[in-house]
Write a protein that holds these residues in place. Structure first.
Motif, PDB file in Angstrom:
ATOM      1  N   MET A   1      11.140  27.149  46.768  1.00 61.19           N
ATOM      2  CA  MET A   1       9.525  26.631  46.531  1.00 61.19           C
ATOM      3  C   MET A   1       8.978  25.838  44.999  1.00 61.19           C
ATOM      4  N   LEU A   2       8.595  24.815  45.528  1.00 59.04           N
ATOM      5  CA  LEU A   2       7.806  24.432  44.145  1.00 59.04           C
ATOM      6  C   LEU A   2       7.892  25.482  43.118  1.00 59.04           C
ATOM      7  N   ASN A   3       7.652  25.137  41.788  1.00 53.73           N
ATOM      8  CA  ASN A   3       7.275  25.488  40.479  1.00 53.73           C
ATOM      9  C   ASN A   3       6.305  24.580  40.234  1.00 53.73           C
ATOM     10  N   ILE A   4       5.209  24.750  40.181  1.00 53.57           N
ATOM     11  CA  ILE A   4       4.033  23.873  39.922  1.00 53.57           C
ATOM     12  C   ILE A   4       2.952  24.461  38.241  1.00 53.57           C
ATOM     13  N   THR A   5       3.325  23.411  37.691  1.00 50.54           N
ATOM     14  CA  THR A   5       2.349  23.757  35.618  1.00 50.54           C
ATOM     15  C   THR A   5       0.992  22.920  35.780  1.00 50.54           C
ATOM     16  N   VAL A   6       0.332  23.621  35.996  1.00 50.87           N
ATOM     17  CA  VAL A   6      -0.793  23.011  35.144  1.00 50.87           C
ATOM     18  C   VAL A   6      -1.355  22.716  33.967  1.00 50.87           C
ATOM     19  N   ILE A   7      -1.268  21.932  33.274  1.00 47.98           N
ATOM     20  CA  ILE A   7      -1.341  22.042  31.223  1.00 47.98           C
ATOM     21  C   ILE A   7      -2.793  21.512  31.114  1.00 47.98           C
ATOM     22  N   CYS A   8      -4.142  22.121  30.772  1.00 44.22           N
ATOM     23  CA  CYS A   8      -4.992  22.336  31.232  1.00 44.22           C
ATOM     24  C   CYS A   8      -5.675  21.959  29.045  1.00 44.22           C
ATOM     25  N   VAL A   9      -6.318  20.528  29.053  1.00 49.24           N
ATOM     26  CA  VAL A   9      -6.682  20.706  27.411  1.00 49.24           C
ATOM     27  C   VAL A   9      -7.855  21.278  27.848  1.00 49.24           C
ATOM     28  N   GLY A  10      -8.152  22.182  26.588  1.00 50.59           N
ATOM     29  CA  GLY A  10      -9.723  23.393  26.339  1.00 50.59           C
ATOM     30  C   GLY A  10     -10.030  24.301  27.070  1.00 50.59           C
ATOM     31  N   LYS A  11     -10.554  24.919  26.933  1.00 49.73           N
ATOM     32  CA  LYS A  11     -10.365  26.435  27.514  1.00 49.73           C
ATOM     33  C   LYS A  11     -11.933  26.584  28.152  1.00 49.73           C
ATOM     34  N   LEU A  12     -11.155  27.550  29.243  1.00 47.03           N
ATOM     35  CA  LEU A  12     -12.855  27.537  30.155  1.00 47.03           C
ATOM     36  C   LEU A  12     -13.390  28.374  30.011  1.00 47.03           C
TER      37      LEU A  12
ATOM     38  N   LEU B   1       2.548  30.056  48.468  1.00 50.63           N
ATOM     39  CA  LEU B   1       2.730  29.056  48.330  1.00 50.63           C
ATOM     40  C   LEU B   1       3.747  28.475  47.509  1.00 50.63           C
ATOM     41  N   CYS B   2       4.100  28.507  46.354  1.00 54.62           N
ATOM     42  CA  CYS B   2       5.113  28.453  45.325  1.00 54.62           C
ATOM     43  C   CYS B   2       4.410  28.783  44.469  1.00 54.62           C
ATOM     44  N   ARG B   3       5.731  28.810  42.619  1.00 61.22           N
ATOM     45  CA  ARG B   3       5.524  29.301  42.302  1.00 61.22           C
ATOM     46  C   ARG B   3       4.682  28.384  40.721  1.00 61.22           C
ATOM     47  N   LEU B   4       3.210  29.070  40.105  1.00 59.10           N
ATOM     48  CA  LEU B   4       1.894  28.402  39.628  1.00 59.10           C
ATOM     49  C   LEU B   4       2.377  29.407  38.457  1.00 59.10           C
ATOM     50  N   GLU B   5       1.968  28.384  37.178  1.00 59.93           N
ATOM     51  CA  GLU B   5       2.230  28.777  35.501  1.00 59.93           C
ATOM     52  C   GLU B   5       0.394  27.206  35.567  1.00 59.93           C
TER      53      GLU B   5
ATOM     54  N   THR C   1       2.610  13.495  49.746  1.00 59.99           N
ATOM     55  CA  THR C   1       3.270  13.564  48.519  1.00 59.99           C
ATOM     56  C   THR C   1       3.931  14.605  48.034  1.00 59.99           C
ATOM     57  N   LEU C   2       3.107  16.073  48.030  1.00 68.32           N
ATOM     58  CA  LEU C   2       4.192  17.137  47.599  1.00 68.32           C
ATOM     59  C   LEU C   2       5.297  17.182  48.375  1.00 68.32           C
ATOM     60  N   SER C   3       4.988  17.433  49.819  1.00 68.45           N
ATOM     61  CA  SER C   3       6.225  17.669  51.190  1.00 68.45           C
ATOM     62  C   SER C   3       7.359  16.826  50.594  1.00 68.45           C
ATOM     63  N   ALA C   4       6.631  15.178  49.929  1.00 64.66           N
ATOM     64  CA  ALA C   4       7.858  14.184  49.573  1.00 64.66           C
ATOM     65  C   ALA C   4       8.634  14.367  49.213  1.00 64.66           C
ATOM     66  N   LEU C   5       7.374  14.794  47.763  1.00 61.44           N
ATOM     67  CA  LEU C   5       8.154  15.019  46.165  1.00 61.44           C
ATOM     68  C   LEU C   5       9.622  16.374  46.809  1.00 61.44           C
ATOM     69  N   ALA C   6       9.419  17.488  47.358  1.00 64.37           N
ATOM     70  CA  ALA C   6       9.894  18.541  47.475  1.00 64.37           C
ATOM     71  C   ALA C   6      11.183  18.435  47.973  1.00 64.37           C
ATOM     72  N   VAL C   7      11.403  17.226  49.429  1.00 66.14           N
ATOM     73  CA  VAL C   7      11.939  17.122  49.933  1.00 66.14           C
ATOM     74  C   VAL C   7      13.105  15.895  49.482  1.00 66.14           C
TER      75      VAL C   7
ATOM     76  N   SER D   1      10.253  20.624  40.542  1.00 67.14           N
ATOM     77  CA  SER D   1       9.174  21.276  39.892  1.00 67.14           C
ATOM     78  C   SER D   1       8.449  19.702  38.918  1.00 67.14           C
ATOM     79  N   LEU D   2       7.059  20.521  39.285  1.00 65.68           N
ATOM     80  CA  LEU D   2       5.712  19.439  39.116  1.00 65.68           C
ATOM     81  C   LEU D   2       4.856  19.809  37.840  1.00 65.68           C
ATOM     82  N   SER D   3       4.139  19.129  37.353  1.00 63.81           N
ATOM     83  CA  SER D   3       3.239  19.440  36.366  1.00 63.81           C
ATOM     84  C   SER D   3       2.049  18.291  36.027  1.00 63.81           C
ATOM     85  N   PHE D   4       0.895  19.259  36.296  1.00 65.30           N
ATOM     86  CA  PHE D   4      -0.003  18.923  36.552  1.00 65.30           C
ATOM     87  C   PHE D   4      -1.082  18.451  35.306  1.00 65.30           C
ATOM     88  N   LEU D   5      -1.392  17.357  34.727  1.00 67.28           N
ATOM     89  CA  LEU D   5      -2.050  17.664  33.283  1.00 67.28           C
ATOM     90  C   LEU D   5      -3.258  17.388  33.358  1.00 67.28           C
ATOM     91  N   ILE D   6      -4.109  17.573  32.548  1.00 69.28           N
ATOM     92  CA  ILE D   6      -5.526  17.313  33.131  1.00 69.28           C
ATOM     93  C   ILE D   6      -6.144  17.358  31.960  1.00 69.28           C
TER      94      ILE D   6
END
Length: 160
Positions: free
Chosen positions: A1-12, A31-35, A92-98, A103-108
């Motif tokens: 299972m993918l570990n996905i971290t979404v790191i965001c600057v700014g408060k909603l 579907l994933c471990r999300l932080e 792309t996500l599938s290819a990275l997992a395979v 662990s994937l980190s998305f930066l905003i």
């Protein structure tokens, strides 16, 4: 299972953004471990000089680096990034997992984007659209696209 971290600057601040992010967070459970990591945006004067913006981006970049998990694949969301269809993102996500990336980190970034060094170091620079959107909306859009990508990879009816 993918570990996905979404790191965001700014408060909603707006409740409708918070509700949308929470809805997709719930849908991604199983579907994933999300932080989600929300970092403060550096305060700038109303009309900042370019040097002030660069200094703020560097400070925010250091805070982002401090939150990155070890051995993660970094994906930076930025306007100059690669545009992808939902199907291409799913692939792309599938290819990275395979390939063994667990662990994937998305930066905003905040309202002035991301520090250039973060974008340069990212394994992938991703653009949501050639149009400009508020960075808070980008968080909602990313969460929806992550959910859609997992559904595409599961051959779900969600993506029609």
């Amino acid at each position: 299972m993918l570990n996905i971290t979404v790191i965001c600057v700014g408060k909603l601040k707006e409740r409708f953004y918070q509700d949308a992010v929470e809805e997709y967070r719930k849908r991604l459970t199983g579907l994933c471990r999300l932080e989600l990591a929300e970092l403060p945006e550096v305060r700038l004067p109303e009309h900042p000089a370019p040097a002030q913006i660069d200094a703020a981006l560097k400070k925010e970049g250091a805070a982002i680096r401090a939150r990155l998990p070890k051995r993660t694949t970094v994906i930076a969301l930025c306007v100059e990034g690669k545009e992808m269809s939902s199907e291409a993102l799913a692939e792309t996500l599938s290819a990275l997992a395979v390939s063994g990336q667990s662990s994937l980190s998305f930066l905003i970034g905040g309202s002035y984007g991301l520090d250039a060094s973060l974008k340069k170091e990212a394994a992938l620079r991703l653009s949501m659209s050639p149009m400009t959107f508020p960075h808070h909306l980008a968080r909602v859009m990313l969460m929806e696209q992550l959910y859609r990508a997992f559904q595409i990879n599961r051959d779900s009816e969600y993506h029609k």
